[in-house]
Write a protein that holds these residues in place. Structure first.
Motif, PDB file in Angstrom:
ATOM      1  N   LEU A  24      29.104  72.115  52.519  1.00  0.00           N
ATOM      2  CA  LEU A  24      29.072  70.813  53.180  1.00  0.00           C
ATOM      3  C   LEU A  24      28.594  70.926  54.617  1.00  0.00           C
ATOM      4  O   LEU A  24      27.868  70.051  55.121  1.00  0.00           O
ATOM      5  CB  LEU A  24      30.462  70.169  53.133  1.00  0.00           C
ATOM      6  N   GLY A  25      29.007  71.990  55.310  1.00  0.00           N
ATOM      7  CA  GLY A  25      28.543  72.195  56.679  1.00  0.00           C
ATOM      8  C   GLY A  25      27.038  72.402  56.746  1.00  0.00           C
ATOM      9  O   GLY A  25      26.375  71.888  57.643  1.00  0.00           O
ATOM     10  N   THR A  26      26.489  73.144  55.789  1.00  0.00           N
ATOM     11  CA  THR A  26      25.038  73.352  55.748  1.00  0.00           C
ATOM     12  C   THR A  26      24.308  72.034  55.524  1.00  0.00           C
ATOM     13  O   THR A  26      23.289  71.749  56.163  1.00  0.00           O
ATOM     14  CB  THR A  26      24.693  74.352  54.640  1.00  0.00           C
ATOM     15  N   ILE A  27      24.845  71.212  54.605  1.00  0.00           N
ATOM     16  CA  ILE A  27      24.223  69.908  54.352  1.00  0.00           C
ATOM     17  C   ILE A  27      24.295  69.025  55.593  1.00  0.00           C
ATOM     18  O   ILE A  27      23.328  68.340  55.956  1.00  0.00           O
ATOM     19  CB  ILE A  27      24.906  69.227  53.154  1.00  0.00           C
ATOM     20  N   ALA A  28      25.447  69.030  56.291  1.00  0.00           N
ATOM     21  CA  ALA A  28      25.599  68.212  57.494  1.00  0.00           C
ATOM     22  C   ALA A  28      24.634  68.660  58.587  1.00  0.00           C
ATOM     23  O   ALA A  28      24.006  67.829  59.260  1.00  0.00           O
ATOM     24  CB  ALA A  28      27.038  68.278  57.989  1.00  0.00           C
ATOM     25  N   LEU A  55      21.200  67.394  57.692  1.00  0.00           N
ATOM     26  CA  LEU A  55      21.037  65.962  57.942  1.00  0.00           C
ATOM     27  C   LEU A  55      20.869  65.675  59.432  1.00  0.00           C
ATOM     28  O   LEU A  55      20.030  64.846  59.829  1.00  0.00           O
ATOM     29  CB  LEU A  55      22.235  65.194  57.381  1.00  0.00           C
ATOM     30  N   VAL A  56      21.653  66.354  60.254  1.00  0.00           N
ATOM     31  CA  VAL A  56      21.519  66.173  61.704  1.00  0.00           C
ATOM     32  C   VAL A  56      20.136  66.626  62.172  1.00  0.00           C
ATOM     33  O   VAL A  56      19.496  65.969  63.015  1.00  0.00           O
ATOM     34  CB  VAL A  56      22.628  66.940  62.445  1.00  0.00           C
ATOM     35  N   ALA A  57      19.639  67.712  61.606  1.00  0.00           N
ATOM     36  CA  ALA A  57      18.305  68.194  61.972  1.00  0.00           C
ATOM     37  C   ALA A  57      17.224  67.190  61.557  1.00  0.00           C
ATOM     38  O   ALA A  57      16.258  66.957  62.293  1.00  0.00           O
ATOM     39  CB  ALA A  57      18.044  69.553  61.328  1.00  0.00           C
ATOM     40  N   VAL A  58      17.397  66.564  60.380  1.00  0.00           N
ATOM     41  CA  VAL A  58      16.423  65.565  59.927  1.00  0.00           C
ATOM     42  C   VAL A  58      16.433  64.353  60.851  1.00  0.00           C
ATOM     43  O   VAL A  58      15.376  63.833  61.237  1.00  0.00           O
ATOM     44  CB  VAL A  58      16.734  65.156  58.476  1.00  0.00           C
ATOM     45  N   VAL A  59      17.624  63.879  61.224  1.00  0.00           N
ATOM     46  CA  VAL A  59      17.718  62.731  62.124  1.00  0.00           C
ATOM     47  C   VAL A  59      17.100  63.060  63.486  1.00  0.00           C
ATOM     48  O   VAL A  59      16.369  62.245  64.073  1.00  0.00           O
ATOM     49  CB  VAL A  59      19.192  62.291  62.282  1.00  0.00           C
ATOM     50  N   PHE A  60      17.373  64.258  63.983  1.00  0.00           N
ATOM     51  CA  PHE A  60      16.792  64.672  65.265  1.00  0.00           C
ATOM     52  C   PHE A  60      15.272  64.753  65.169  1.00  0.00           C
ATOM     53  O   PHE A  60      14.558  64.345  66.097  1.00  0.00           O
ATOM     54  CB  PHE A  60      17.371  66.021  65.679  1.00  0.00           C
ATOM     55  N   ALA A  61      14.753  65.259  64.048  1.00  0.00           N
ATOM     56  CA  ALA A  61      13.302  65.343  63.878  1.00  0.00           C
ATOM     57  C   ALA A  61      12.679  63.952  63.795  1.00  0.00           C
ATOM     58  O   ALA A  61      11.605  63.707  64.360  1.00  0.00           O
ATOM     59  CB  ALA A  61      12.976  66.150  62.615  1.00  0.00           C
ATOM     60  N   LEU A  62      13.344  63.018  63.080  1.00  0.00           N
ATOM     61  CA  LEU A  62      12.824  61.653  62.998  1.00  0.00           C
ATOM     62  C   LEU A  62      12.823  60.980  64.364  1.00  0.00           C
ATOM     63  O   LEU A  62      11.880  60.255  64.712  1.00  0.00           O
ATOM     64  CB  LEU A  62      13.663  60.838  62.009  1.00  0.00           C
TER      65      LEU A  62
END
Length: 401
Positions: free
Chosen positions: A46-50, A53-60
């Motif tokens: 779950l930590g890896t998935i979180a 997701l944070v990395a994707v939001v930061f990239a967007l």
């Protein structure tokens, strides 16, 4: 001679090295994991998935200048893909079909801006008058506002922040336009180029991705994802466009019937804002209330335009849209609100427009990855019982083996 061709090796004829080679490895039984170890493994996943997701939001967020017009072009391209497919079936080249789609989009945009330019300019000139009327009608709330202002001054005195001053230096409007103009022009050009090349190369891109799939089952699922994404997004956007045009005509006629000036402008604005579900109608109601302040002397009379609009919008949302789109396209309202809030927070108005199409893309991917789950509206108990009764031994969504 018979023993010479005997393929079986007798144990007594094997050497010590051969006996060691034929010996089976011992079976090692690991002890079962404890609950703490299972929780740690799940927590790590779950930590890896979180983190992802944070990395994707930061990239967007970081790539908004490039990603926003590109995703906008993909959504518009999916909307006009049936038009491009129809032209290609009539013998047009993919490049020619893409050019016609871009020209058609620009023509629709130019006609809309031309129709709205004159009345919008008039109402922008009347904005100070609208603000003055709003202040006049809201004067009855001046006493509560004065109480709040006095409370703020007392808190500022207690905290000792009387001498704190804030100065903000702003550039002129010409300087702001000089800075923003190159960025806006660059994003517009990037959008048009992305729209053209996406429509022109959509079939080749899909075939290239399918060739990268290693197994037949994965290729089958990816092909269905492409099909469902194109069908759902194009069907939704084309249907919503037709519905919003009808809504704009109805709102314009209703505003003309109650004596509102520039009825065509309010109808067109209602059609545009209705692309952002839930939030768009709310903004439109506030705008009509502000305009109503300039047309009616009383505060209650100013509520007539937004109430009429909300009545027309209620008919559209509860009766017209479910009949045109169908119940299979209806989505969970809570998920829709979260998607709109996320994309508007991330990319502003562009995010509000692409929020629902991106949610449909997610639904299409999830429905093919986890088949059999109802990713749209929650099914009723009768529907689930009927599905279980008529279930087949093997689902057709599993694909070829």
């Amino acid at each position: 001679m018979r023993g010479r061709f005997n393929s079986r090796v007798q144990p007594e004829n094997l050497t010590a090295m051969q006996h060691w080679a034929f010996k089976k490895p011992p079976i090692v039984r690991l002890p079962p994991r404890s609950n703490a170890e299972v929780l740690l493994v799940k927590g790590a996943q779950l930590g890896t998935i979180a983190v992802g997701l944070v990395a994707v939001v930061f990239a967007l967020d970081s790539g908004q200048f490039v990603l926003a017009p590109v995703l906008m072009a993909i959504v518009i391209g999916l909307m006009f893909s049936p038009v491009a497919s129809w032209l290609e079936r009539r013998g047009a080249n993919s490049a020619v079909a893409a050019a016609i789609v871009v020209l058609l989009f620009l023509l629709i945009l130019a006609l809309g801006m031309l129709a709205l330019a004159a009345p919008l300019t008039t109402w922008l000139d009347l904005a100070p008058q609208v603000w003055a009327q709003l202040q006049f009608h809201m004067a009855q709330f001046r006493e509560p506002m004065n109480v709040l202002r006095d409370l703020r001054e007392e808190l500022r005195t207690i905290s000792g922040s009387d001498n704190v001053t804030v100065s903000v230096e702003e550039g002129t409007a010409v300087e702001s336009m000089a800075v923003l103009a190159p960025a806006i022009i660059g994003q517009v050009l990037l959008f048009l180029a992305s729209l053209y090349f996406f429509v022109a190369t959509r079939n080749r891109s899909r075939n290239a991705i399918l060739r990268l799939c290693t197994t037949r089952r994965i290729r089958w699922r990816v092909a269905h994802i492409f099909r469902d994404v194109e069908q759902s997004v194009s069907r939704y956007l084309l249907s919503i466009t037709v519905i919003n045009v009808g809504l704009g005509v109805a709102v314009g006629a209703a505003m003309f019937a109650i004596g509102m000036p520039s009825a065509a402008l309010w109808g067109a604005l209602a059609a545009i804002l209705n692309f952002v579900v839930y939030l768009g109608p709310a903004v439109m109601a506030v705008v009509l209330f502000a305009v109503g302040l300039t047309q009616y002397d009383t505060l209650s009379g100013s509520l007539l335009p937004p109430l009429v609009y909300l009545g027309v919008n209620l008919i559209e949302a509860q009766f017209v849209t479910p009949q045109v789109i169908g119940k299979t396209m209806l989505m969970n309202p809570f998920v829709v609100i979260l998607a709109i809030a996320f994309w508007i927070w991330l990319w502003g108005p562009i995010g509000g427009f692409i929020a629902i199409p991106m949610l449909l893309v997610f639904y299409a991917i999830a429905a093919n990855i986890v088949p059999g789950m109802d990713w749209h509206e929650t099914a009723s108990a009768d529907a689930l019982a009927n599905r279980a009764t008529h279930a087949k031994p093997r689902s057709t969504l599993d694909g070829p083996r």
